[in-house]
Enzyme design. Structure first.
Site, mmCIF file in Angstrom:
data_model
loop_
_atom_site.group_PDB
_atom_site.id
_atom_site.type_symbol
_atom_site.label_atom_id
_atom_site.label_comp_id
_atom_site.label_asym_id
_atom_site.label_seq_id
_atom_site.Cartn_x
_atom_site.Cartn_y
_atom_site.Cartn_z
ATOM 1 N N ASP A 83 -1.575 7.835 -81.130
ATOM 2 C CA ASP A 83 -0.970 9.073 -81.047
ATOM 3 C C ASP A 83 -1.510 9.563 -79.399
ATOM 4 O O ASP A 83 -2.639 9.470 -79.067
ATOM 5 C CB ASP A 83 -1.983 9.522 -82.257
ATOM 6 C CG ASP A 83 -1.338 11.041 -82.262
ATOM 7 O OD1 ASP A 83 0.177 11.036 -81.894
ATOM 8 O OD2 ASP A 83 -1.437 11.492 -82.685
ATOM 9 N N PHE A 84 -0.502 10.516 -78.727
ATOM 10 C CA PHE A 84 -1.021 11.274 -78.166
ATOM 11 C C PHE A 84 -2.019 12.628 -78.390
ATOM 12 O O PHE A 84 -3.297 12.532 -77.870
ATOM 13 C CB PHE A 84 -0.033 11.693 -77.352
ATOM 14 C CG PHE A 84 -0.509 12.178 -75.654
ATOM 15 C CD1 PHE A 84 -0.957 11.545 -74.676
ATOM 16 C CD2 PHE A 84 0.170 13.267 -75.616
ATOM 17 C CE1 PHE A 84 -0.910 12.379 -73.655
ATOM 18 C CE2 PHE A 84 -0.323 14.946 -74.888
ATOM 19 C CZ PHE A 84 -0.814 13.558 -73.685
#
Length: 233
Positions: free
Chosen positions: A9-10
């Site tokens: 995930d960012f």
């Protein structure tokens, strides 16, 4: 089990989203002569979280989320705004906000990339996320970047992950693990996609849901130990 396909995930996993969101929100609010306190910002975050969770459950469209969150927030203070315009300003400020990493992020990504394929999987608006990803020092380390708006689906939908594995190769699903801070997006999504899950709980949140990750870490350097340990067994 060996994991050598790592989906990361960012926001609030690779980068400190709270820091960028704080800067973007306050800069946007100035346009309306509104100067929020820390409590005001927390109030917005509650509204924002509720809207995105409704989106994940298909109760709101993305367009409704992006505009209505600001309309609801500013209405509370007696300020009338064009929600779409407020969103445009907010996301522009978000895209411009300097990237801030958590401790050990750079070292961890460098270490993991030596023997694994890394991918970014993020919900969000394409233009905003691409501008933010472009700021990463290690952006060329990733084999691919998947943004929900581009795929047509969002985490935790199984279709999002099907899109990813259609692109990178279905065979990689067996060796994949997703790492992210959101139980309802990343971890539930990973379970829907039948891949391993690792909850990045750097904020020390309490899990009050019925979503159980396969692993839980509180710093990214723990991920190196997890991956290397499992790859040795």
């Amino acid at each position: 089990m060996k994991y050598n396909t790592i989906l990361l995930d960012f926001d609030d996993t690779l980068v400190d989203f709270y820091d960028a969101e704080d800067k973007a929100f306050h800069n946007m609010a100035k346009h309306y002569q509104h100067y929020p306190t820390a409590e005001d910002f927390q109030f917005f975050k509650q509204i924002n979280q509720a809207h995105w969770e409704a989106f994940q459950e298909n109760k709101l469209t993305k367009e409704e989320v992006l505009s209505h969150r600001f309309i609801e927030y500013f209405n509370h203070y007696g300020i009338e705004v064009d929600g779409r315009q407020a969103d445009i300003m907010f996301r522009d400020e978000l895209a411009k906000a300097p990237i801030k990493h958590f401790d050990s992020t750079l070292e961890t990504i460098d270490r993991l990339a030596q023997n694994n394929e890394l991918y970014i999987v993020t919900n969000g608006v394409t233009d905003t996320q691409k501008r933010r990803v472009a700021q990463l020092q290690f952006k060329d380390t990733f084999a691919g970047v998947f943004i929900s708006e581009e795929t047509g689906y969002q985490k935790p939908m199984i279709e999002f992950f099907d899109y990813v594995f259609d692109e990178i190769g279905e065979a990689k699903r067996e060796s994949a693990i997703i790492v992210g801070d959101s139980l309802t997006s990343d971890i539930l999504g990973g379970k829907n996609a039948n891949i391993a899950t690792c909850w990045f709980n750097i904020r020390n949140k309490k899990n009050t849901s019925n979503i159980e990750p396969d692993y839980e870490i509180k710093s990214l350097d723990e991920l190196v130990k997890l991956i290397e340990m499992d790859n040795e067994t």
